[in-house]
Design an enzyme around this catalytic site. Structure first.
Site, PDB file in Angstrom:
ATOM      1  N   GLY A 188       9.341  -4.904   3.960  1.00  0.00           N
ATOM      2  CA  GLY A 188      10.415  -4.072   4.501  1.00  0.00           C
ATOM      3  C   GLY A 188      11.690  -4.249   3.708  1.00  0.00           C
ATOM      4  N   GLY A 189      11.869  -3.416   2.692  1.00  0.00           N
ATOM      5  CA  GLY A 189      13.154  -3.367   1.990  1.00  0.00           C
ATOM      6  C   GLY A 189      13.388  -4.443   0.955  1.00  0.00           C
TER       7      GLY A 189
ATOM      8  N   GLY B 253      12.419   0.841   2.998  1.00  0.00           N
ATOM      9  CA  GLY B 253      13.510   0.523   2.080  1.00  0.00           C
ATOM     10  C   GLY B 253      14.501  -0.437   2.706  1.00  0.00           C
TER      11      GLY B 253
ATOM     12  N   LEU C  21      -1.662  10.060   4.924  1.00  0.00           N
ATOM     13  CA  LEU C  21      -2.862   9.379   4.403  1.00  0.00           C
ATOM     14  C   LEU C  21      -3.665  10.260   3.457  1.00  0.00           C
ATOM     15  CD1 LEU C  21      -4.072   7.372   7.560  1.00  0.00           C
ATOM     16  CD2 LEU C  21      -2.502   6.667   5.754  1.00  0.00           C
TER      17      LEU C  21
ATOM     18  N   THR D  80       8.987   0.140  -1.217  1.00  0.00           N
ATOM     19  CA  THR D  80       9.782   1.265  -1.710  1.00  0.00           C
ATOM     20  C   THR D  80      10.410   1.007  -3.082  1.00  0.00           C
ATOM     21  OG1 THR D  80      10.228   1.866   0.582  1.00  0.00           O
ATOM     22  CG2 THR D  80      11.717   2.777  -1.071  1.00  0.00           C
TER      23      THR D  80
ATOM     24  N   CYS E 149      -0.054   3.596  10.871  1.00  0.00           N
ATOM     25  CA  CYS E 149       0.522   4.771  10.189  1.00  0.00           C
ATOM     26  C   CYS E 149       1.135   5.706  11.226  1.00  0.00           C
ATOM     27  CB  CYS E 149      -0.537   5.516   9.382  1.00  0.00           C
ATOM     28  SG  CYS E 149       0.149   7.018   8.630  1.00  0.00           S
TER      29      CYS E 149
ATOM     30  N   SER F 139       0.823  -1.205   0.000  1.00  0.00           N
ATOM     31  CA  SER F 139       0.000   0.000   0.000  1.00  0.00           C
ATOM     32  C   SER F 139       0.866   1.268   0.000  1.00  0.00           C
ATOM     33  CB  SER F 139      -0.882  -0.005   1.255  1.00  0.00           C
ATOM     34  OG  SER F 139      -1.644   1.165   1.327  1.00  0.00           O
TER      35      SER F 139
ATOM     36  N   THR G 263       6.307   1.243   8.470  1.00  0.00           N
ATOM     37  CA  THR G 263       7.582   1.963   8.556  1.00  0.00           C
ATOM     38  C   THR G 263       8.031   2.192  10.006  1.00  0.00           C
ATOM     39  OG1 THR G 263       6.342   4.016   8.447  1.00  0.00           O
ATOM     40  CG2 THR G 263       7.254   3.169   6.376  1.00  0.00           C
TER      41      THR G 263
HETATM   42  C1  SIN Z   1       1.276   7.963   5.066  1.00  0.00           C
HETATM   43  O1  SIN Z   1       0.300   8.142   4.327  1.00  0.00           O
HETATM   44  O2  SIN Z   1       1.704   8.852   5.805  1.00  0.00           O
HETATM   45  C2  SIN Z   1       1.965   6.630   5.092  1.00  0.00           C
HETATM   46  C3  SIN Z   1       1.060   5.516   5.374  1.00  0.00           C
HETATM   47  C4  SIN Z   1       1.546   4.583   6.424  1.00  0.00           C
HETATM   48  O3  SIN Z   1       2.691   4.649   6.858  1.00  0.00           O
HETATM   49  O4  SIN Z   1       0.759   3.740   6.859  1.00  0.00           O
END
Ligand code: SIN
Length: 306
Positions: free
Chosen positions: A242-243, A216, A73, A265, A130, A21, A192
């Protein structure tokens, strides 16, 4: 030809290579580059009940071995997603997993009910991780809240439910167990890692929102560690993320215990990577003499600790 299909409780995918996503738009931006029918799944950008303008710019910055984002988002809201994107996405021929985020359980439930009207969707992925919006990770950092939202969404839709978890906690297995017990079909590990970049001459953070989420290759060792730890502790299917940028990365996640993976990424600089990985996986499994993906999942031989 090995059987590439994978089963994650109620969710069956033709192969274990998905796109994450927020890294693939609504896929139509990528149509010129690859044959998406080959993908194990496409997860479009997180959708929220109402439109969101997103965070102040700059929203992304490259870092050593990765990037930070603080998109916030940004999206046009659920009804626009349904009106403009759902049918075109479904027509691509790959399984489509809608990713949703709400501010509270009622919002998650309302979105799940509405998307339940589209049984052609493969699953819902709940973004409870997020780091870039207020309250965005609250559900993902508290086992009780995480379980509450998963259980409520399970009651509101017959679609399989995936919980996307944050690495920004002391124990991801604790949260994974809570959502598994609440009925999650699978967990996506990991979103992340919260970080920041600084422009020291201006004495300011680089990102408009100050903090962001790191993704990444820089986070791959952390993601692998978490996938392995969760696989040891909980018997819920895992989608590793993840990466990932090569077939060796895919294999590392599978061996650590993931049943499927998401390329994130890397899509930004190589939109055909994920599609290519599907073919590479088939070749590699054949070379290894494996009939199916499950033959390698969770086969890590961890040294006995003294
Ligand atoms: C974002 O839209 O800020 C990133 C989405 C996420 O890290 O879930």
């Amino acid at each position: 030809m090995p059987d590439l299909s994978v089963q994650l409780n109620r969710l069956r995918l033709p192969n274990p290579i998905l796109v994450a996503s927020g890294t693939f738009g609504y896929a139509r931006e990528m149509v010129a580059y690859a044959d998406f029918r080959q993908l194990g799944g496409i997860i479009p950008k997180t959708v929220t009940p109402q439109p969101r303008p997103g965070n102040p710019t700059p929203r992304t910055v490259e870092t050593a071995g990765g990037m930070l984002n603080s998109i916030g988002l940004d999206n046009d809201g659920l009804e626009t997603f349904i009106a403009k994107h759902v049918q075109p996405l479904l027509s691509l021929g790959a399984p489509i997993i809608a990713n949703v985020a709400g501010k509270n359980t009622d919002e998650f439930v309302a979105m799940a009910r509405r998307l339940d009207e589209f049984p052609q969707l493969a699953a819902l992925e709940l973004n409870i991780s997020c780091p870039n919006v207020s309250g965005g990770v609250d559900y993902g950092t508290d086992p009780g809240m995480a379980a509450e939202v998963v259980s409520a969404v399970r009651g509101a839709t017959s679609l399989p439910v995936i919980a996307k978890l944050t690495p920004n906690v002391t124990s991801v297995p604790l949260i994974a167990k809570a959502v598994a017990d609440a009925g999650a079909d699978a967990v996506s590990l990991v979103n992340t890692i919260q970080g920041m970049a600084i422009d020291w001459r201006r004495r300011k953070p680089v990102l408009g929102n100050g903090l962001g989420g790191l993704s990444g290759p820089a986070i791959k060792p952390v993601a692998l560690r978490i996938v392995w730890q969760v696989a040891q502790a909980v018997s819920v299917p895992i989608i590793g993320v993840g990466g990932i940028q090569s077939i060796d990365d895919v294999m590392e996640f599978l061996v650590a215990g993931a049943t499927a993976v998401q390329v994130g990424t890397a899509n930004f600089y190589n939109p055909t990577l994920a599609t290519n990985l599907v073919g590479e996986l088939a070749v590699l499994l054949t070379e290894l003499g494996c009939d199916r993906v499950a033959d390698v999942v969770g086969t890590l031989e961890f040294p006995v600790r003294r």
